[in-house]
Design a protein around this motif. Structure first.
Motif, mmCIF file in Angstrom:
data_model
loop_
_atom_site.group_PDB
_atom_site.id
_atom_site.type_symbol
_atom_site.label_atom_id
_atom_site.label_comp_id
_atom_site.label_asym_id
_atom_site.label_seq_id
_atom_site.Cartn_x
_atom_site.Cartn_y
_atom_site.Cartn_z
ATOM 1 N N UNK A 43 -3.689 -4.163 5.153
ATOM 2 C CA UNK A 43 -2.938 -3.758 6.443
ATOM 3 C C UNK A 43 -1.569 -4.264 5.910
ATOM 4 N N UNK A 44 -1.253 -5.084 5.266
ATOM 5 C CA UNK A 44 0.125 -5.543 4.761
ATOM 6 C C UNK A 44 0.541 -4.376 3.564
ATOM 7 N N UNK A 45 -0.336 -3.816 2.810
ATOM 8 C CA UNK A 45 -0.307 -2.917 1.783
ATOM 9 C C UNK A 45 0.342 -1.531 2.619
ATOM 10 N N UNK A 46 -0.514 -1.347 3.555
ATOM 11 C CA UNK A 46 -0.081 0.190 4.176
ATOM 12 C C UNK A 46 1.035 -0.031 4.974
ATOM 13 N N UNK A 47 1.490 -1.294 5.732
ATOM 14 C CA UNK A 47 2.685 -1.225 6.507
ATOM 15 C C UNK A 47 3.882 -1.253 5.583
ATOM 16 N N UNK A 48 3.961 -1.981 4.182
ATOM 17 C CA UNK A 48 4.965 -2.003 3.364
ATOM 18 C C UNK A 48 4.877 -0.270 2.678
ATOM 19 N N UNK A 49 4.124 0.287 2.433
ATOM 20 C CA UNK A 49 4.115 1.779 2.017
ATOM 21 C C UNK A 49 4.628 2.543 2.881
ATOM 22 N N UNK A 50 4.375 2.423 4.382
ATOM 23 C CA UNK A 50 4.913 3.165 5.409
ATOM 24 C C UNK A 50 6.429 2.941 5.542
ATOM 25 N N UNK A 51 6.856 1.808 5.465
ATOM 26 C CA UNK A 51 8.377 1.431 5.667
ATOM 27 C C UNK A 51 9.117 2.279 4.678
ATOM 28 N N UNK A 52 8.729 2.313 3.261
ATOM 29 C CA UNK A 52 9.451 2.840 2.175
ATOM 30 C C UNK A 52 9.044 4.433 1.897
ATOM 31 N N UNK A 53 8.052 4.963 2.769
ATOM 32 C CA UNK A 53 7.517 6.233 2.875
ATOM 33 C C UNK A 53 8.784 7.511 2.919
ATOM 34 N N UNK A 54 8.872 8.417 2.213
ATOM 35 C CA UNK A 54 9.837 9.534 2.404
ATOM 36 C C UNK A 54 8.766 11.136 2.358
ATOM 37 N N UNK A 55 9.386 12.155 2.200
ATOM 38 C CA UNK A 55 8.684 13.158 1.987
ATOM 39 C C UNK A 55 7.722 13.452 0.634
ATOM 40 N N UNK A 56 8.350 12.703 -0.094
ATOM 41 C CA UNK A 56 7.885 12.584 -1.480
ATOM 42 C C UNK A 56 6.587 11.635 -1.722
ATOM 43 N N UNK A 57 6.391 10.992 -0.710
ATOM 44 C CA UNK A 57 5.221 9.789 -0.928
ATOM 45 C C UNK A 57 3.705 10.409 -0.467
#
Length: 766
Positions: A43-57
């Motif tokens: 869950x922590x990994x997903x939250x960190x990825x979502x916070x840094x996500x852009x159109x290219x993610x």
């Protein structure tokens, strides 16, 4: 558990995601990671990825399900980089989601677009008046004597005067420049009646446009238009058997500028004769703009070349009736108002603003609310062209919104059979509804769940709706409850028992007091509750008109919603713009599952003014509906509940009623409302006359029943069969609770009120 992360990121997103994933997993390839991890860690990994996500993610996570199988857990970012099971494509073709292939079932999509766009180009032409322009520039807070939409309607009436067919008035707009050369529109307006508009002689499509122009901010007062006071009195009589039906012919035959709809009696009293006259005179009239005329000419030609639109016109003319199809009227008005809200909310430096340089730039459409002194934000010419463009685009998105919004797929807690004895009826309900899946797409679904209290109706309802959904598309449904505390309890149950995450579930409920009470009642679960309900907004404020800014179209589209973790980047092509600018409306529209108090979703059918119905209506258009404990509502609320169910049928939504104490009259009345709505939906989608799939559920697996009902008699017969079996079953059950009436002798008077309430309170506590 052992998980594998696959990155399909591009540009700078690749470095960012590598940095995050390297901290949690071992890199086993350029863009692949693997590790053993806990649920909390994942869950922590997903939250960190979502916070840094852009159109290219684009990152997918796969879990080892068995020795031989893996399963997709989630995707963060661009989901188009993976298929539904997380496989990366090696070859691809680009799909244009705005293509007409999405409109195969939407026979009237182009008709709605054309009429809504023509109405958008005409909706605010009444703002050209000297009075309205002075109000904007000087920043007066005094209301208009006659609202701008009424003056816009009067101008439309004068322009098409004498046109007996739709072809005639559309051709007049094609050659509007020549018509204006030979007609003095201001003189025609000054000599016309200010208080009435003669819509009945107008051709059918013109009546449709007139309806949209005059209602694009406020719906007419139904009691004054459709039901005179005498009819209302007769309907309220207990022995009344009279059925009074009204259609739009009634509205068109008597359209007046009713007080507080499009006329302000207070302003009429306070204004001088000169001020009143200014609201019917022009220095410049926007319809003289050559750029505006070019656009109205283009869409008038499209109307003449649209076969479905011409067919609608011909059928209405032959029957000598107004176009009163709610499906057409609701959705065209929705598109117009979304376009109006979208364009009105654009900032001046937005790249989507239309650049217009002409002498009509002096005419203002609205002003900047944030400026200390009145500053023109959009010229009227630009506003009409922009709203027209945005409306046309949104109309094309309607079929996609109805069919392609985020859903819940491959969710084991809903699909797997339960082993708990008292919940095993859910397994039978799941199997039965799964077999009905195909028929419900064509004919609709109306379910009744009357399982006893404590038998697991809440989870059972979710499993029923999950079974009805197309497995390839996934489930999408809304659970509407009458009580806020029950809504929070349902959210907690879904989070814990169904393991629904923040991007799968949104809780909509208002009032910080309810939040606090719930936390106190479940003190040991505070962290879970805070995670579910997030933060609250202020209670709903009165829907006051924005009188000095020239636009009611920049207000929030939702009152109060709890934030959740919904991913919506994949839908930027739909150009929903300000509809989802607020995280509140975004969560309501995009969450696969929404649990809410009924007041959030009922706005779709009950909102009379402003745009607060837009987000709930888009939700109802795109998801199924569960009404939990509808029998808790007061009898006075039943007409509103019926309108909501009718609207659900009109939009092709499947409906499930859930309560242990549903009465036959309530269930039958709501079925009739749903049936009438579903007939109109099937008609608009080129589907056959519906035989609604009806199903009855309770904790007796053998008593469950499903039938296709084409009328009320079929439904009542099947409902009676089910109820007889249920009554027989309940009669055999032991009595759980027995009421006893306790004496209370205190009497109430104004003088002893405090003492009376003190005695009553103590008696209740005892």
């Amino acid at each position: 558990m052992i998980v594998t992360f696959v990155s399909q990121c591009e540009k700078k997103s690749l470095k960012r995601t590598r940095r995050i994933l390297d901290a949690f997993a071992n890199r086993i390839g350029d863009n692949v990671w693997q590790t053993a991890i806990t649920e909390d860690g994942l869950k922590t990994v997903k939250q960190l990825l979502r916070k840094s996500a852009t159109k290219s993610t684009a990152v997918s996570c796969h879990r080892n399900k068995t020795r031989q199988l893996t399963e997709l857990v989630w995707v963060v970012g661009n989901k188009r980089q993976f298929n539904e099971v997380g496989v990366v494509p090696v070859n691809r073709t680009k799909r244009n989601i705005m293509h007409a292939e999405w409109e195969n079932d939407w026979a009237y999509a182009s008709s709605i677009q054309v009429i809504a766009t023509i109405s958008a180009l005409l909706h605010d032409i009444g703002k050209s008046t000297i009075g309205f322009q002075n109000k904007l520039i000087k920043g007066s807070k005094q209301g208009d004597s006659y609202r701008h939409e009424w003056i816009s309607l009067k101008l439309f009436e004068l322009i098409i005067e004498g046109c007996n067919t739709d072809e005639e008035w559309l051709n007049r707009f094609i050659q509007l420049d020549k018509w204006l050369e030979s007609h003095d529109i201001e003189q025609l307006l000054s000599s016309a009646s200010q208080n009435t508009v003669d819509i009945q002689p107008m051709p059918p499509l013109a009546q449709w446009v007139a309806w949209l122009i005059v209602t694009h901010h406020r719906l007419p007062p139904a009691k004054k238009v459709f039901y005179p006071s005498k009819d209302i009195q007769r309907l309220q009589l207990p022995q009344n058997t009279l059925e009074i039906k009204r259609d739009l012919n009634q509205f068109y035959s008597k359209i007046e500028a009713f007080d507080y709809w499009v006329k302000n009696p207070k302003s009429l009293e306070e204004m001088s004769k000169t001020q009143l006259k200014d609201f019917w005179q022009f220095e410049h009239l926007v319809i003289n703009s050559s750029v505006w005329q070019k656009n109205i000419r283009r869409w008038s030609k499209k109307a003449l070349n649209d076969p479905a639109l011409i067919q609608i016109s011909q059928q209405a003319s032959e029957n000598k009736k107004a176009i009163s199809d709610p499906f057409l009227l609701h959705l065209s008005r929705l598109c117009l108002m979304v376009g109006d809200h979208n364009y009105s909310s654009l900032k001046e430096n937005d790249s989507r603003c239309i650049k217009v340089d002409s002498r009509f730039k002096k005419l203002a459409a609205n002003t900047d609310r944030t400026a200390s002194i009145p500053t023109v934000k959009q010229s009227l010419e630009e506003h009409l062209l922009g709203v027209g463009a945005f409306t046309a685009h949104f109309c094309r998105a309607l079929p996609i919104i109805a069919n392609e919004m985020p859903t819940l797929r491959n969710h084991d807690p809903l699909a797997k059979p339960t082993g708990i004895e008292r919940f095993k009826w859910q397994n039978q309900a799941f199997k039965m509804t799964f077999s009905l899946q195909e028929a419900t797409r064509e004919h609709g679904f109306f379910g009744v769940n009357m399982a006893s209290t404590g038998a697991g109706k809440t989870i059972g309802n979710a499993r029923i709706m999950y079974a009805l959904a197309d497995p390839k598309k996934g489930a999408r449904f809304t659970i509407a409850l009458g009580l806020r505390i029950l809504t929070l309890q349902t959210g907690l149950s879904f989070r814990k028992n169904l393991k629904l995450q923040g991007d799968q579930l949104a809780i909509l409920v208002g009032g910080s007091a309810n939040k606090k009470l719930f936390e106190l009642a479940y003190d040991n679960k505070n962290s879970d509750i805070t995670d579910i309900i997030g933060e609250y907004n202020k209670d709903d404020e009165p829907d006051n008109e924005s009188t000095s800014f020239g636009s009611e179209s920049s207000e929030d589209l939702l009152d109060e919603v709890v934030d959740s973790d919904i991913d919506y980047q994949d839908y930027e092509a739909l150009n929903l713009d300000t509809v989802i600018a607020s995280p509140k409306a975004r969560d309501l529209i995009f969450a696969p599952i929404v649990t809410c108090t009924v007041d959030h979703i009922i706005q779709a059918s009950e909102c009379k003014r402003g745009g607060k119905y837009i987000a709930p209506m888009l939700r109802l258009l795109s998801s199924d509906l569960i009404l939990d404990e509808p029998d808790d509502f007061d009898q006075a609320d039943l007409p509103a509940l019926s309108r909501l169910v009718h609207l659900a049928g009109l939009f092709g939504t499947r409906v499930l009623l859930s309560s242990a104490t549903l009465t036959p009259d309530l269930v039958t009345g709501l079925f009739e409302a749903y049936m009438e709505g579903r007939k109109l939906f099937n008609q608009s989608q080129n589907k056959p006359t519906p035989k609604v799939v009806c199903a009855w559920f309770d904790e007796q697996p053998k008593a469950m029943l499903s039938e296709q009902c084409s009328d009320i008699n079929d439904f009542q017969h099947s409902h009676k069969q089910f109820c007889e079996k249920r009554a027989h079953y309940l009669a055999k059950q032991p009595i759980r609770r027995q009421a006893k009436i306790l004496p209370f002798s205190a009497s109430y008077t104004k003088d002893n009120a405090p003492q009376f309430y003190s005695t009553l309170a103590q008696t209740l506590v005892d």
